[in-house]
Structures are given as C-alpha cells and as structure tokens.
Motif scaffolding. Structure first.
Motif, PDB file in Angstrom:
ATOM      1  N   MET A  65      42.520   7.483 -52.284  1.00  0.00           N
ATOM      2  CA  MET A  65      41.052   7.797 -52.748  1.00  0.00           C
ATOM      3  C   MET A  65      40.042   7.388 -51.730  1.00  0.00           C
ATOM      4  SD  MET A  65      41.707   7.492 -56.983  1.00  0.00           S
ATOM      5  CE  MET A  65      40.165   8.146 -57.472  1.00  0.00           C
ATOM      6  N   VAL A  68      40.118   9.125 -48.114  1.00  0.00           N
ATOM      7  CA  VAL A  68      39.972  10.328 -48.188  1.00  0.00           C
ATOM      8  C   VAL A  68      38.383  10.473 -48.256  1.00  0.00           C
ATOM      9  CG1 VAL A  68      39.955  12.458 -49.258  1.00  0.00           C
ATOM     10  CG2 VAL A  68      41.989  11.301 -49.025  1.00  0.00           C
ATOM     11  N   VAL A  69      37.863   9.742 -49.356  1.00  0.00           N
ATOM     12  CA  VAL A  69      36.123   9.767 -49.396  1.00  0.00           C
ATOM     13  C   VAL A  69      35.709   9.058 -48.192  1.00  0.00           C
ATOM     14  CG1 VAL A  69      34.289   8.766 -50.618  1.00  0.00           C
ATOM     15  CG2 VAL A  69      36.376   9.480 -51.851  1.00  0.00           C
ATOM     16  N   VAL A  72      35.513  11.880 -45.521  1.00  0.00           N
ATOM     17  CA  VAL A  72      34.511  13.020 -45.580  1.00  0.00           C
ATOM     18  C   VAL A  72      32.955  12.243 -45.303  1.00  0.00           C
ATOM     19  CG1 VAL A  72      33.189  13.935 -47.575  1.00  0.00           C
ATOM     20  CG2 VAL A  72      35.742  13.942 -47.681  1.00  0.00           C
ATOM     21  N   ALA A  76      31.196  13.654 -42.021  1.00  0.00           N
ATOM     22  CA  ALA A  76      29.968  14.559 -42.417  1.00  0.00           C
ATOM     23  C   ALA A  76      28.727  13.950 -41.816  1.00  0.00           C
ATOM     24  CB  ALA A  76      29.760  14.345 -43.825  1.00  0.00           C
ATOM     25  N   ALA A 183      20.172  20.888 -57.939  1.00  0.00           N
ATOM     26  CA  ALA A 183      21.273  21.695 -58.232  1.00  0.00           C
ATOM     27  C   ALA A 183      21.660  21.631 -59.882  1.00  0.00           C
ATOM     28  CB  ALA A 183      22.505  21.061 -57.782  1.00  0.00           C
ATOM     29  N   GLY A 184      21.995  22.595 -60.482  1.00  0.00           N
ATOM     30  CA  GLY A 184      22.028  22.353 -61.836  1.00  0.00           C
ATOM     31  C   GLY A 184      23.449  22.124 -62.261  1.00  0.00           C
ATOM     32  N   GLY A 185      23.652  21.200 -63.155  1.00  0.00           N
ATOM     33  CA  GLY A 185      24.841  20.526 -63.722  1.00  0.00           C
ATOM     34  C   GLY A 185      25.212  21.353 -64.766  1.00  0.00           C
ATOM     35  N   GLY A 186      26.542  20.896 -65.192  1.00  0.00           N
ATOM     36  CA  GLY A 186      27.404  21.545 -66.181  1.00  0.00           C
ATOM     37  C   GLY A 186      26.926  21.523 -67.723  1.00  0.00           C
ATOM     38  N   VAL A 187      25.916  20.457 -67.971  1.00  0.00           N
ATOM     39  CA  VAL A 187      25.527  20.124 -69.092  1.00  0.00           C
ATOM     40  C   VAL A 187      24.480  20.680 -69.551  1.00  0.00           C
ATOM     41  CG1 VAL A 187      25.620  18.114 -70.844  1.00  0.00           C
ATOM     42  CG2 VAL A 187      26.965  17.971 -69.042  1.00  0.00           C
ATOM     43  N   GLY A 188      23.776  21.331 -68.717  1.00  0.00           N
ATOM     44  CA  GLY A 188      22.595  21.825 -69.118  1.00  0.00           C
ATOM     45  C   GLY A 188      21.422  20.818 -69.632  1.00  0.00           C
ATOM     46  N   ARG A 189      21.424  19.478 -69.155  1.00  0.00           N
ATOM     47  CA  ARG A 189      20.243  18.914 -69.280  1.00  0.00           C
ATOM     48  C   ARG A 189      19.008  19.209 -68.629  1.00  0.00           C
ATOM     49  NH1 ARG A 189      21.306  13.480 -67.121  1.00  0.00           N
ATOM     50  NH2 ARG A 189      22.425  14.934 -65.437  1.00  0.00           N
TER      51      ARG A 189
ATOM     52  N   VAL B 111      47.344  11.583 -56.538  1.00  0.00           N
ATOM     53  CA  VAL B 111      46.103  11.226 -55.863  1.00  0.00           C
ATOM     54  C   VAL B 111      46.497  11.578 -54.120  1.00  0.00           C
ATOM     55  CG1 VAL B 111      44.822   9.319 -55.036  1.00  0.00           C
ATOM     56  CG2 VAL B 111      45.176   9.738 -57.227  1.00  0.00           C
ATOM     57  N   TRP B 114      44.954  14.753 -52.750  1.00  0.00           N
ATOM     58  CA  TRP B 114      43.581  14.586 -52.331  1.00  0.00           C
ATOM     59  C   TRP B 114      43.892  14.615 -50.874  1.00  0.00           C
ATOM     60  CZ3 TRP B 114      39.308  11.516 -54.715  1.00  0.00           C
ATOM     61  CH2 TRP B 114      39.312  11.474 -56.100  1.00  0.00           C
ATOM     62  N   TYR B 134      36.682  20.109 -48.945  1.00  0.00           N
ATOM     63  CA  TYR B 134      35.782  19.296 -49.336  1.00  0.00           C
ATOM     64  C   TYR B 134      35.632  19.592 -50.976  1.00  0.00           C
ATOM     65  CZ  TYR B 134      34.002  17.564 -45.129  1.00  0.00           C
ATOM     66  OH  TYR B 134      33.815  16.986 -43.838  1.00  0.00           O
ATOM     67  N   ASP B 281      30.499  21.057 -58.897  1.00  0.00           N
ATOM     68  CA  ASP B 281      29.239  20.516 -59.096  1.00  0.00           C
ATOM     69  C   ASP B 281      29.108  20.373 -60.627  1.00  0.00           C
ATOM     70  OD1 ASP B 281      28.695  23.082 -59.088  1.00  0.00           O
ATOM     71  OD2 ASP B 281      26.718  22.917 -58.288  1.00  0.00           O
ATOM     72  N   ARG B 282      29.351  21.542 -61.330  1.00  0.00           N
ATOM     73  CA  ARG B 282      29.021  21.727 -62.880  1.00  0.00           C
ATOM     74  C   ARG B 282      30.122  20.994 -63.553  1.00  0.00           C
ATOM     75  NH1 ARG B 282      26.231  25.936 -65.237  1.00  0.00           N
ATOM     76  NH2 ARG B 282      24.843  26.722 -63.637  1.00  0.00           N
ATOM     77  N   GLU B 285      29.358  16.990 -63.431  1.00  0.00           N
ATOM     78  CA  GLU B 285      28.326  16.326 -64.470  1.00  0.00           C
ATOM     79  C   GLU B 285      29.110  16.591 -65.808  1.00  0.00           C
ATOM     80  OE1 GLU B 285      24.190  17.377 -64.142  1.00  0.00           O
ATOM     81  OE2 GLU B 285      24.120  17.807 -66.390  1.00  0.00           O
TER      82      GLU B 285
END
Lengths: 189, 309
Positions: A65, A68-69, A72, A76, A183-189, B111, B114, B134, B281-282, B285
């Motif tokens: 992990m 790989v991170v 990136v 990047a 950026a909108g998230g998935g929980v709608g806060r 893992v 990944w 990515y 991304d959704r 969160e």
C-alpha cells in the motif's frame, strides 16, 4: 533451523540486496519504487522465515500500500512531467555515503554486541501472540501515545496543507448547507 | 477442524477457483442476456468463453515507449494474487495451507492487486489506462479500511487469525448474523477489489476501458480473469469468515462449503447489474464518514462479547 529455511533465508536475503541496489541504479521512478517494494517484500519473507509470520505478512501488506501510494505522489509531483524522463535517484552522494556507512557499521556491530539468547530452546510457541502481548500489555502506554501523536500529525498536516477553512465551506454564518466544496462527496454534507 | 491439505490440493484449489470464476462469468452472461431481452440458452452462457481462444492467438497491440516489464508484472500480478489468496481458504475441512495468520495473508494478497492494477495502468504509456490505475488506488483508499475492520471483526470474534479457527468459532451462530455490518462491508470490499459492477470505476466506459483500454490478447485475458478470480476467491473466503465454513446438517462439510460459496457468488453476480457505478471520490467520503465508524463499532461488539465471556 532446517535446511529449507536456511536456503530460503539466503535466497530472500540476496534478492532483497539485489533489489535494494537496483533502487539506486535504475533511472525510472516507477521502476525504482517497485524494486524498493520487491526488496521490502523479500524482507517480509525473511521475517516470516525467522519465525515471525504475522510481522512478515504485515510488512508485505503495509509496504505494498505504502509503495503504491508513494509511486502516485512521486510521479504526480515530479519536476519533469509525470516523471517520464530518465533521472538519477542519487542525491547528496557524499552525505548519503557517510550516513549509510555509519548505519551499516552500527547494525553489524549490533550483531556481535547484542547478547543473543540460545533461541532454539526459548522459541515461543506462538510468536503472533507474543507480539500482541508485548504491544498491548507491557508497551500499551507507548502504543497509545504513539497512536495519538501519529493521528495528531496527520490531522495537523492536513489542516496546514488545505487553504480552505470552515467559513469557505459553510459560509460566513456557518449555516450554509450543503457545504460549498470544490468536489462533491457521497454523503451530501 | 481444518487441516492442511495434501500436495494435490495445491492443484485442486486453483482449479476449483477457476471453476467458480467460470460459473460467475457464465451466470453474468445469462443475466445480461435476460435483461437485454435476448433468448437464454446454453449458447448464451458459453458465449463469453468463445473469446478465450481468440485472445490467445490475437496479435498484441503495441504502444510507443511502453514500460513492458512493469506492464507484464502488473497484468500477471492480478490473477496470481487471486490464486495465492485461496491458499488459506478452507474448503470443507481442508485448506492448502492453514497458516496461523491466514486472514492477514488474504488481506496482503488482496492489496497486491493495488500494485498490479496500477502497474497495468502505468505500463502501456497511455493516459486513459494510467488514469484507470489511479482510479483503482482512489477506490482502494476508500474500500480498504472498512474491509480491514470487517476482517478484524471476525478475527476478534474468534480470537485467532487462523481462518480455520474463525470458521470453527461460529458453531451455531454465524458471524453474518451478529456482525451484519462487517459482512456487508466485506461483500462491498469483494466487489471493489474485483473492480466489478458498482466498483468498475477503474475500467469505466467513460475512460475508454481504463486499465483494460490498452491491453489486448493474453494480457487482456489475464486481467479479466483476475477480476473474476478475485470475485470467486472473495466469495469463497466469505464462507469461513461469516457463514460458518463447512458446518451444516446432514451433508459433508465440503458440500456445504460448495453450496454456500455458490450462493454468495450468485448473490454478488446478481448485485453487479443492480447498482450503478460509484465514483471513487463519492465512495471515499461515504467510506470514511459512514463505513469506517460503523465498522469500528462493529469490531467493538465481538471484543466486548469476548471480554464478558
């Protein structure tokens, strides 16, 4: 230790060294990252062969992990676009040589200076249990402190890195719902 | 009690896994045909496999300046990790290797995907496949922690990291019954590391196939096989972790393992087309704000139960 284990130990150790050398000789960021990963996977294998299966497998798990991170972020945020240009991985050659030489000497000295016990007689039955016991009983305070320090560091680093505050997200009176996020998230806060 | 299998289980386990994966692909094709209103026959189920010989002889597509070594490494890693993960999964009363840290082994192999998928995206030197790689990492950061806590719940309940012990500790009451959150998080994790259905984001159509976009021939076959092998492996692992392993009335343990694995696999294949694809991304969160707290509380339940025992 049986013959199979000794052979495994030697093979994994040599492979770890080879991949470790490759880290400093290859010239592609992606290849370097993954040869470092290969070296660490070999170290995980060595740890397993030495009788610590939990730590060995966890080294593999965490290092995959982590590398790989790292790949990136390294690729990047490189100086050249996407890190695609060949580049040397060596920086501060003289200082690095001195530091690594001292560390190597200290580790080798450790091999001879530490009073190793006769491990064959004292090998615990379940080393995973022993590790858990050590972390959760004798070193509980250390682990709790360490955990909080790590978490505080992560939160602080994130807070320092982001320029948007709660007033940007929730408006001047903190009553804007949903939050104004780029950026909108998935929980709608 | 689970025991380590004889040498032939080393061959039988991958064979069985492949069998499950083939069934899943065939089932998926049948459901596809049914939802498209086409007639469902044996030919429908066999059709996906007609592409296999074609892929084996296909001429590989070449890209300018690919990193061929890393590309191949990544493509091979995905199915190989799926097969290696089955070493610790008991089938009936037999596992290939009943490791004392089986759960961690399974997690570590998962893992590895990944690394494999990111390399498969990086290797061809193409933008869309790299973005696909990515995307899998972003998805990984979302699904991995809830999945880990789900695995930890079962290990905490059984007070052991050995998969056989976890299966044995559920006598009478399955973990799926009193750890439903962990079970749900685990099943979502299985779909996520197979990058199928709602978690097919790394190979999204909006990305011209993403990681799969630049692969052809054997490479493509291996990556595709890897996804379905992972789905099968995840379904097989759900049985000892949450569904009591091979325990059951009347029938031998291996039959119960087979039935339960097929049920989980069938459920997952059915779910594939029921849910829309989720953007990473959704899901990040949702995972960090909802799933991680829930699964942490879930870990607390077996811990408290064990302390009071």
């Amino acid at each position: 230790m049986g013959t199979t284990n000794t052979v495994l130990l030697v093979v994994l150790g040599v492979l770890a060294l080879v991949f470790g050398v490759l880290v400093f000789t290859l010239n592609s960021m992606a290849r370097v990252t993954f040869s470092l990963l290969a070296a660490l996977v070999c170290v995980g294998g060595v740890t397993t062969v030495l009788g610590l299966p939990y730590l060995g497998v966890v080294i593999v798990l965490m290092m995959v992990m982590e590398m790989v991170v790292m790949a990136v972020f390294m690729i990047a945020y490189m100086m050249n676009p996407a890190g695609l240009m060949p580049m040397s991985m060596l920086h501060n050659k003289r200082g690095a040589l001195v530091i690594s030489g001292v560390v190597f000497a200290a580790l080798v000295a450790g091999i001879f200076l530490v009073p190793w016990r006769d491990s064959a007689a004292l090998q615990p039955r379940d080393t995973t249990f022993q590790v858990g016991r050590a972390l959760m009983a004798e070193q509980m305070l250390t682990m709790v402190t360490l955990g909080f320090v790590l978490l505080a560091t992560m939160v602080a680093a994130t807070v320092l890195a982001t320029h948007r505050g709660r007033y940007d997200r929730f408006g001047d009176d903190l009553d804007q719902r949903p939050a104004k996020d780029p950026a909108g998230g998935g929980v709608g806060r | 009690m689970v025991e380590a299998g004889a040498w032939w289980t080393l061959l039988a386990a991958p064979g069985l896994l492949l069998g499950f994966a083939v069934l899943a692909v065939a089932g998926d094709a049948v459901l596809d045909a049914r939802s498209a209103g086409r007639p469902v026959s044996l030919a429908t189920a066999v059709r996906p496999f007609l592409g296999v010989p074609r892929a084996l002889v296909a001429q590989p597509r070449r890209m300018p300046a690919p990193d061929r070594l890393l590309w191949r490494t990544g493509v091979i890693t995905v199915p190989v990790a799926a097969v290696l993960s089955t070493l610790v999964i008991p089938f009936g009363n037999h596992a290939v290797a009943d490791l004392s840290v089986g759960v961690v082994w399974f997690n570590a192999m998962e893992v590895l995907t990944w690394a494999g998928l990111w390399l498969a995206g990086w290797g061809p030197n193409a933008a869309f496949s790299l973005i696909g790689g990515y995307r899998f990492l972003a998805q990984g950061l979302a699904y991995e922690l809830p999945l880990m806590f789900a695995l930890i719940s079962t290990a905490t309940g059984a007070e052991s990291l050995r998969v056989g012990d976890i299966a044995a500790a559920q006598h009478g009451l399955w973990y799926a019954v009193w750890m439903p959150v962990a079970f749900a998080a685990y099943l979502a994790g299985v779909l996520a590391f197979s990058f199928l259905g709602p978690f097919a984001y790394p190979v999204g159509r909006d990305l011209a196939g993403g990681v799969l976009g630049e692969t052809s021939g054997v490479d493509r076959l291996l990556l595709q096989a890897g996804r379905w092998l992972w789905l099968a492996s995840g379904s097989a692992m759900a049985v000892p972790l949450f569904l009591g392993g091979g325990a059951g009335p009347g029938l031998p343990a291996s039959v119960w393992s087979l039935v339960k694995t097929l049920l989980v696999l069938g459920l997952l294949v059915w779910v594939l087309r029921r849910l829309p694809m989720i953007r990473a991304d959704r899901y990040v969160e949702f995972a960090w704000v909802v799933l991680i707290p829930l699964t942490i509380v879930q870990v607390l339940v077996p811990a408290v139960v064990n302390l009071n025992r």
